[in-house]
Enzyme design. Structure first.
Site, mmCIF file in Angstrom:
data_model
loop_
_atom_site.group_PDB
_atom_site.id
_atom_site.type_symbol
_atom_site.label_atom_id
_atom_site.label_comp_id
_atom_site.label_asym_id
_atom_site.label_seq_id
_atom_site.Cartn_x
_atom_site.Cartn_y
_atom_site.Cartn_z
ATOM 1 N N ARG A 181 0.849 -1.203 0.000
ATOM 2 C CA ARG A 181 0.000 0.000 0.000
ATOM 3 C C ARG A 181 0.876 1.241 0.000
ATOM 4 O O ARG A 181 1.515 1.571 1.007
ATOM 5 C CB ARG A 181 -0.914 -0.010 1.232
ATOM 6 N N ASP A 493 -3.588 3.714 14.610
ATOM 7 C CA ASP A 493 -2.722 4.130 13.511
ATOM 8 C C ASP A 493 -3.189 5.481 12.996
ATOM 9 O O ASP A 493 -4.029 6.130 13.635
ATOM 10 C CB ASP A 493 -2.642 3.044 12.419
#
Ligand SMILES: CC(=O)SCCNC(=O)CCNC(=O)[C@H](O)C(C)(C)COP(=O)(O)OP(=O)(O)OC[C@H]1O[C@@H](n2cnc3c(N)ncnc32)[C@H](O)[C@@H]1OP(=O)(O)O
Ligand SMILES: O=CC(=O)O
Ligand SMILES: [Mg+2]
Length: 594
Positions: A181, A493
């Site tokens: 990603r 996160d």
């Protein structure tokens, strides 16, 4: 060899060797011999080619985001685009999933850190999503080491010696398939200047990884397909009527093909893939990507995104945390759409369930995977009872996903792979996926109102405290180079921290009443100021004075509180904080403007 400003080692002394840079490229990150094997002249040339070909399109897409924001701030709501009805109603399918990744029932995710990559690939998950995004703090060291680590992983040579534990890590015979990603379109890479401007972060991540790994990956992992990617944080950026693009000829060329309602961000990715396939001399449709549907605008464009990427798609994923962040951000000027406490905005809220159901229906209708998202719970080592409760929450979440028709889901930690696999195995049996078996036709009736429905719940002082504590602690870790952390036994996160930030900002802006506490208290700057002080004290107590002092908490607190109290909402927490982790070499040369 060009001996430009990038050729310096730590300490500012000229290095005997340096990055071999093509014309117009200036690498301003620290020199390292291992990095130099990634930042080869040819690889940098490929990145520069991508940057030069697509930079104006990316700039234009970012301008479109600004225009969309202005519309929402003036009261408009996102919705389905009437001009692309023909795509939504058309009878088309995407290319079939590559056999190597037909079965993706459990995917582990994690930053591109060396030991974690080995653990993730060995974890028993079908896929490992190696993350340059939500789970990574994008410092030069992290990014370049990440590229080195991924190259070694694809080559099968990656290993790691944990000296403290005298433990050597290497790959098992059977490993997960790798997806990568890259960062979102909005983030620059300030350590690589191309024609005097910072490169686009995701083109650096994609370009370097693709350049070094496409051949080996296709041979050893993809059975002739690949490499595979996850694409984050796309928005719609749709045009209503375009005659000529203001910055380039790009639109003019595709406007002729699709005059209205173009999903431009997906189109740029598709064009990047075509360009990379051409450079590599591999078949069109070799590269495959799963797009995260994690912005509110994008949920109305799922068909359009798949249609743009139809030769390169391998599904969509419910990026639930950024999606919640995006709901708050999109409605930043809508005081009638304030969310309750973060912990109450789960997948069973009507708008979240509608989003997941529509994603499953859309993906299966178009013949690709509908991937589930991330549960925040992680194993709790020192408390078996709490651990069992956390695992039970994860099982419940995954059972809901598999029964709804998701073909697979995400796990944040290797300890979650066995329970999640058990749930998916029990419900999917030997079928690699549910693309043909669960089609969810009733979800075609999901409306704009369903997707926008305000979640139920209340706002509390504890919600404000949690947002503040998590936001500061996460940002402190991020400034120290750590992009995903365990906080109060939950994974945090960049996406989860964003929810904390924008929710605080919105509650402050509208002086909201904390209606769950029954005291009529409103969120004022004074209340927020006191909360910040108290939560900082609590963090110091929890982590200890020494760690607190050295842990960037004060710096994080300053950035976080200034973003929460800013008159205008910053688009991204990490964009605002990015300058704090940029280190240019040699240090005496001024920094370029970001
Ligand atoms: C919103 C989104 O975008 S979700 C996707 C992005 N977020 C992520 O990917 C988060 C990934 N997960 C993680 O980073 C971590 O699991 C955390 C930060 C949540 C928890 O980390 P820790 O508390 O350090 O985990 P813990 O100490 O229990 O780790 C035990 C072992 O598992 C390993 N491990 C933990 N998580 C992972 C992972 N995701 N991938 C690989 N290995 C992992 C650790 O390296 C450690 O290995 P070791 O025993 O060989 O030393
Ligand atoms: O990227 C995933 C998310 O939930 O955000
Ligand atoms: Mg995300």
């Amino acid at each position: 060899m060009d001996m430009g400003t990038g050729h310096y080692r730590e300490g500012g002394k000229p290095a005997p060797v340096g990055y071999d840079m093509p014309e117009g490229i200036d690498v301003r990150g620290r020199y390292d011999e291992e990095f130099a094997k990634i930042l080869t002249k040819d690889a940098l040339q490929f990145v520069a080619d991508l940057q030069r070909e697509f930079r104006n399109h990316v700039k234009y897409a970012m301008e479109c985001r600004k225009e969309a924001k202005a519309r929402y701030n003036a009261g408009a709501l996102p919705g389905f685009d009437p001009t692309t009805r023909y795509i939504r109603e058309g009878d088309w399918v995407c290319a079939s999933p590559p056999p190597a990744v037909a079965d993706r029932r459990v995917e582990i995710t994690g930053p591109v850190e060396r030991k974690m990559i080995i653990n993730a690939l060995n974890s028993g998950a079908k896929v490992f999503m190696a993350d340059f995004e939500d789970a990574l703090s994008p410092s030069w060291e992290n990014l370049m080491r990440g590229q080195v680590n991924l190259r070694d992983a694809v080559n099968g040579t990656i290993n790691f010696h944990d000296k403290a534990r005298n433990r050597v890590y290497k790959l098992n015979d059977q490993i997960a398939k790798l997806f990568v990603r890259p960062r979102g379109w909005h983030l620059p890479e300030a350590h690589i200047l191309i024609d005097g401007e910072p490169a686009t972060g995701c083109l650096v991540d994609f370009g370097l990884y693709f350049y070094h790994n496409f051949a080996k990956f296709r041979q050893t992992q993809g059975n002739g397909f690949g490499p595979f990617f996850y694409l984050p944080k796309m928005e719609h950026s749709r045009q209503v009527v375009i005659s000529q693009c203001c910055v380039c000829d790009f639109h003019a060329s595709f406007v002729d093909v699709q005059p209205l309602g173009v999903d431009m961000e997906a189109k740029i990715w598709n064009s990047v893939f075509l360009r990379a396939e051409k450079m590599a001399g591999i078949e069109r449709g070799s590269i495959r990507a799963t797009v995260l549907i994690e912005t509110l605008p994008a949920v109305f464009q799922m068909d359009e995104i798949l249609h743009e990427l139809r030769d390169h798609s391998v599904g969509l994923n419910c990026g639930r945390w950024d999606y919640i962040f995006s709901y708050v951000k999109t409605f930043q000027a809508h005081p009638d759409r304030l969310l309750p406490d973060r912990v109450q905005v789960g997948m069973t809220q009507h708008f979240m369930k509608s989003y997941s159901d529509l994603l499953i229906y859309t993906c299966h209708r178009r013949g690709v995977h509908a991937m589930g998202g991330m549960a925040a719970q992680i194993p709790i080592r020192d408390n078996p009872k709490a651990n069992e409760m956390a695992l039970e929450l994860v099982r419940k979440d995954k059972l809901r996903e598999v029964k709804a028709g998701h073909d697979g889901t995400w796990a944040a930690h290797p300890g979650l792979i066995p329970p999640i696999l058990e749930v998916f195995n029990a419900n999917m049996g030997n079928n690699p996926n549910q693309i043909q078996t669960i089609t969810r036709p009733e979800a075609s009736a999901i409306t704009e109102d369903d997707l926008l429905q305000l979640p139920r719940g209340v706002r509390t002082m504890e919600g404000l405290r949690l947002n503040t504590r998590v936001g500061i602690q996460y940002l402190a870790a991020w400034l120290r180079g750590i992009g995903s952390v365990p906080l109060s036994n939950l994974m945090e996160d960049a996406a989860t921290a964003e929810i904390s930030r924008v929710q605080n900002w919105q509650w402050l802006k509208y002086r909201v009443e904390l209606n769950g506490d029954g005291l009529g208290v409103r969120v004022t700057p004074e209340l927020f100021g006191r909360t910040v002080e108290e939560e900082m004290e609590r963090i110091e107590k929890e982590v200890g004075t020494e760690k607190f002092k050295n842990g960037m908490h004060k710096e994080a607190c300053k950035i976080f509180t200034s973003q929460c109290t800013a008159p205008e909402l910053d688009d991204f927490l990490t964009l605002g904080a990015y300058n704090h982790i940029v280190i240019h070499y040699p240090k005496s040369v001024g920094s370029p403007r970001l």
